[in-house]
Design an enzyme around this catalytic site. Structure first.
Site, PDB file in Angstrom:
ATOM      1  CB  ILE A 485      -0.910   0.080   1.243  1.00  0.00           C
ATOM      2  CG1 ILE A 485      -1.677  -1.207   1.440  1.00  0.00           C
ATOM      3  CG2 ILE A 485      -1.896   1.209   1.087  1.00  0.00           C
ATOM      4  CD1 ILE A 485      -2.790  -1.086   2.445  1.00  0.00           C
ATOM      5  CB  SER A 526       2.230  -0.892  12.156  1.00  0.00           C
ATOM      6  OG  SER A 526       1.387   0.226  12.032  1.00  0.00           O
ATOM      7  CB  VAL A 715       6.439   3.722  11.087  1.00  0.00           C
ATOM      8  CG1 VAL A 715       7.782   3.335  11.676  1.00  0.00           C
ATOM      9  CG2 VAL A 715       6.372   3.348   9.614  1.00  0.00           C
ATOM     10  CD  GLU A 717      -2.038   0.178  12.713  1.00  0.00           C
ATOM     11  OE1 GLU A 717      -1.122  -0.604  13.008  1.00  0.00           O
ATOM     12  OE2 GLU A 717      -3.233  -0.131  12.787  1.00  0.00           O
TER      13      GLU A 717
END
Lengths: 757, 161
Positions: A485, A526, A715, A717
């Site tokens: 993503i 994460s 990292v 969220e």
């Protein structure tokens, strides 16, 4: 093997190469969910409930079925009526029965936009016409939208078999309260007796949508031999496979899920909506089926995250030491149980070392779309309350807000109220960075204010697979099972390149489909850089072992006498023999003569994800005439463990912070008096645009996680957790008014300003 | 209803297609011409993911009927690079990591190109307002704006770090 301790020795990790899928994405070549076509493909669309709550008396599909071009019509009758069963497939617990009924209403429509039927036809226009011809008879029922209304004893009931879990004795009447959860530490009453100063507040937040720019889309083909091909944009191909198999009664290995590029998810694509419908339509029609949601459908029928009520009470000594902290959280779950109230409770005070803590949460259903995970699910809501109260506490004590946080900060050895004892955490470091950051001392003008807030997220590990295959020319194909993503292909290629000792450009990262790599838990929590990075690293280490064996074979020396460095095999010391190094391409070329293809796959269940902490500083200016809040400066400081690709770590922090700014200032679901959403589009549901914002400064603190080969922590969220309170605290500083309700949109800010005049 | 025959120019090449009167340019680009680089994020002109340039003017292709492209010159994301040579905006997006999921990226790049075609020296504020019609949910725009400003500098012939 671990590389944590010697950052200076790293060649690739910590650099900023161009992402391997970058050119495709800047030229329009990347293929997302809706970009796929299959031979013979037809279209599918969904008929949705116009009512917030209604019994489905009957559905007559006969006219629609007779329309020329219509190839299939489905309702809940086309799916197995599955029993209640809890599973953990997505980012949180999921009940298969609820998921099935969320995909297609059975018996009752529970929110406006709830799917009640679907059609497949040769063109989109015929689909639209067929939807009009489906006759649904409803018995309209009373509805309830807001969480506290839904908790009242006389509220309309969504599920007559729902009894509140977590209370003793077991209730005798059904309720919209699905669950009560409680976390505690120490003696809360003694803690408040010890307090010299107490602050209290009641805060509310509105549901906000993940608002990924790509609407849900899928193309599927259900073969006559029951073999199913699913092309889908999601946060987990294995998640899609599991859910489709369960909802349709198909064996897992008969479904192959291909991985489309995903146009944003943020948690909202950790469950299925269209894929099971498309498969059922495809089965009935005997043709591949493509389905895409409109933006309106995305708003009305998917996501969002909960809105909630947060009551906070904090007691402290005059020196700032917190003696007691209490919170009560009520979260909307939407139409089915499963709000993120539990993580909301667990994270509420997690950044602080407090001896006496009591947090109670309620998971409450109402006639809204079923909530989906959204970046640190649950934490931003409780954090908004807690960090607003902390700001009030700092003011009451006359303390600097960073100093107050430092005084109470969780450190290595702190026992969190939700259970674990922290180690290798970097929260204090983020506060120290905040204190010395130039932003923190820039003078403020009239109507301007500065706010500080901190946030926490667990981060997870779990099951992942990675594979590395060496091609005949010595380049490497690096496969893993997580949709990319936000640049994870780059991270995977970099970690493999580091281990193999070759340039990152020689590692081609591939996101593999469900038939091409082992099970991998979805992209969420994460977890990808941590867990899948571990799998890829270990697969690359296995490959290095094979490469050393091949070199040993060629040199006819023991494998222990071979060492691997800089992408080549070397004799380990003078006793091993005087051989010239064998490079990876040289070994690859001879693979056929030394034992065959070189490659390895590794599955892991990664444990020991390092929790994440962040501290944000926000400056705002409030226009006293209109109530409009402008963010002037924003600095986000976070412990990232170790940044594998720093640019994409910064990007995660900036993006999360801006989503939080949107949550703080603009975004909300607005309902009319009939329980229908009033603002189901980007014009009226206002996400931040470029002209709303300043640059988002980031500071990456690196306290490595020794349980990851390169020290990485999740990292993605943490950065959405602090912004709402940081903005509210800045507004408090600017106008002297505590904003307790989100969003802090112009009319909401202007009202108390006008009242004060 | 019979289809309409449309003759137009897309990315510098003559193009023709048949479409229904109600079909949008975005629909035809994606579903008739297989130019799927332009994305549908909202179909209501609010997100900019379908941005194209028509006769030098930035447009949402979801708000334009396909038949209206008759006789005009349309540039889509597929026409921004010249063969293997990326446009400075594309290059700087990669350098700055100005994309995460990449879904809004084609629209942002087309919009940024339209800005720099008329102004190679925009201020940060000008760039932010020009791109305010392009929603990006991943990046928070920071790296996007830096990429556009550096692309502008590159087009002015300045050395970009």
């Amino acid at each position: 093997m671990t590389y944590v301790g010697n950052k200076a020795d790293l060649r690739v990790v910590g650099t900023r190469p161009i992402r391997p899928d970058g050119v495709d994405k800047v030229t329009g070549r990347a293929t997302f969910g809706a970009d796929m076509v299959m031979p013979g493909m037809i279209w599918g669309k969904v008929k949705r409930s116009p009512h917030a709550h209604a019994r489905i008396v009957s559905i007559d599909t006969s006219k629609a079925s007779k329309l020329p071009g219509v190839k299939a019509v489905i309702t809940a009758e086309d799916f197995p009526n599955i029993a209640s069963e809890e599973a953990f497939v997505g980012e949180g617990p999921m009940n298969f029965r609820d998921l099935s009924r969320n995909c297609m209403a059975r018996g009752k429509a529970l929110y406006e936009g709830h799917a009640v039927a679907a059609v497949a036809a040769t063109t989109e226009s015929i689909c639209d016409a067929a939807l009009e011809l489906i006759e649904v008879t409803y018995e309209v029922l009373p509805f309830v939208i807001d969480v506290e209304d839904a908790m009242k004893p006389d509220a309309p009931l969504l599920h007559d078999d729902m009894y509140t879990q977590g209370v003793q004795p077991k209730p005798s009447n059904p309720s919209n309260v699905a669950k009560r959860v409680h976390f505690g530490l120490g003696d809360i009453e003694a803690g408040f007796r010890d307090a010299e100063v107490v602050v209290e507040g009641r805060y509310t937040t509105q549901p906000v949508h993940q608002a990924y720019i790509e609407p849900h889309a899928t193309v599927v083909s259900y073969g006559a031999d029951q073999q199913c091909l699913v092309w889908s944009s999601s946060q987990g191909q294995f998640m899609v496979r599991s859910y489709c198999a369960k909802l349709l009664g198909i064996e897992l290995s008969n479904i192959r899920v291909m991985v489309a590029e995903i146009g944003g998810g943020f948690g909202g694509k950790t469950l299925v909506y269209l894929e099971p419908l498309a498969l059922a339509l495809s089965k009935k029609a005997g043709r591949p089926v493509k389905m895409m949601m409109t933006r309106e459908e995305v708003f009305r029928a998917t996501g969002p995250t909960s809105g909630g009520t947060v009551e906070v009470k904090i007691g402290a000594r005059k020196d700032g030491t917190i003696t007691a902290a209490q919170a009560t959280l009520k979260y909307q779950a939407g139409a089915f149980a499963g709000s993120p109230v539990q993580p909301g409770c667990m994270t509420a005070f997690a950044v602080y070392d407090i001896k006496n803590v009591s947090v109670t949460g309620y998971d409450v259903v109402s006639n809204r779309p079923k909530v989906a995970a959204y970046r640190a699910p649950g934490a931003p809501i409780s954090c908004f309350g807690v960090e607003s109260a902390m700001d009030d506490l700092a003011r009451k004590l006359g303390m600097d807000p960073v100093e107050l946080r430092l005084k109470n900060a969780a450190k290595d050895g702190t026992k969190a109220a939700y259970g674990p004892t922290f180690k290798d955490i970097g929260f204090v470091e983020t506060l120290e960075e905040a204190k010395k950051h130039p932003h923190y001392s820039i003078p403020l003008g009239p109507n301007q204010g500065r706010g500080v807030a901190s946030g926490f997220w667990f981060n997870i590990g779990g099951e992942s697979s990675g594979a590395v295959h060496i091609a005949e020319d010595g380049t490497a194909v690096v496969m893993s099972g997580n949709p990319d993503i936000g640049g994870s292909r780059a991270g995977m290629a970099m970690m493999a390149a580091e281990v193999l000792g070759i340039p990152v450009e020689k590692c081609r990262p591939i996101v593999a489909d469900t038939a091409s790599i082992g099970f991998t838990h979805l992209t969420g929590g994460s977890r990808v850089t941590f867990a899948t990075g571990m799998a890829v690293t270990q697969a690359a280490e296995k490959v290095v072992e094979i490469l050393k064996q091949r070199a040993a074979l060629i040199w006819d020396i023991p494998v222990e006498a071979v060492e691997w460095k800089d992408g080549a095999a070397y004799p380990a010391g003078a006793n091993a023999g005087g051989f010239d190094p064998l490079t990876l391409p040289e070994i690859a070329m001879k693979a056929g003569r030394t034992g065959g293809p070189i490659g390895a796959e590794q599955g892991v269940n990664a444990q020991g994800a390092g929790p994440g902490f962040g501290t944000h500083i926000c400056d705002v200016e409030v226009d006293p005439e209109t109530g409009k809040v402008t963010v002037l400066r924003y600095t986000a400081i976070q412990d990232v463990g170790r940044a594998i690709h720093p640019s994409y770590v910064e990007g995660q922090i900036q993006g999360g912070a801006v989503q939080g700014i949107g949550w703080a200032l603009n975004e909300e679901y607005i309902y009319d008096k009939n329980g229908k959403m009033d603002n189901a589009g980007f014009l009226d549901y206002r996400v931040p645009v470029a002209s709303d914002l300043p640059m988002i400064d980031t500071v990456m603190v690196e306290v490595p996680n020794p349980r990851h080969p390169f020290g990485a922590k999740g990292v993605g969220e943490v950065p959405i957790v602090p912004p709402m309170a940081a903005v509210a605290n800045a507004i408090r500083g600017a106008i002297g008014i505590r904003m307790e309700h989100l969003p802090m949109s112009p009319p909401k800010v202007r009202a108390p300003l006008d009242a004060r005049k | 209803m019979s289809k309409i025959h449309v003759t137009t120019t897309i990315n510098g090449e003559p193009a023709e297609f048949l479409c229904e009167p109600h079909q949008t340019l975005l629909d035809v680009l994606r579903n008739e011409l297989n130019l799927t680089g332009s994305k549908e994020g909202c179909a209501s002109g609010d997100c900019g993911a379908c941005s194209v340039i028509v006769d030098g003017r930035l447009m949402c292709s979801c708000l334009m009927l396909a038949v209206e492209s008759t006789g005009h010159e349309v540039t889509t994301i597929e026409g921004v690079a010249k063969g293997d040579e990326l446009h400075p905006v594309q290059r700087q997006f990669l350098q700055h990591a100005a994309l995460q999921c990449g879904f809004c990226t084609p629209g942002l790049i087309v919009a940024a190109k339209a800005l720099l075609d008329r102004n190679t020296n925009p201020t940060e504020t000008e760039a932010r307002y020009w791109l305010a019609g392009n929603l990006c949910r991943c990046t928070g725009y920071d790296k996007v704006i830096r990429a556009v400003l550096d692309a502008a500098a590159e087009m002015r012939g300045e050395t970009v770090a």
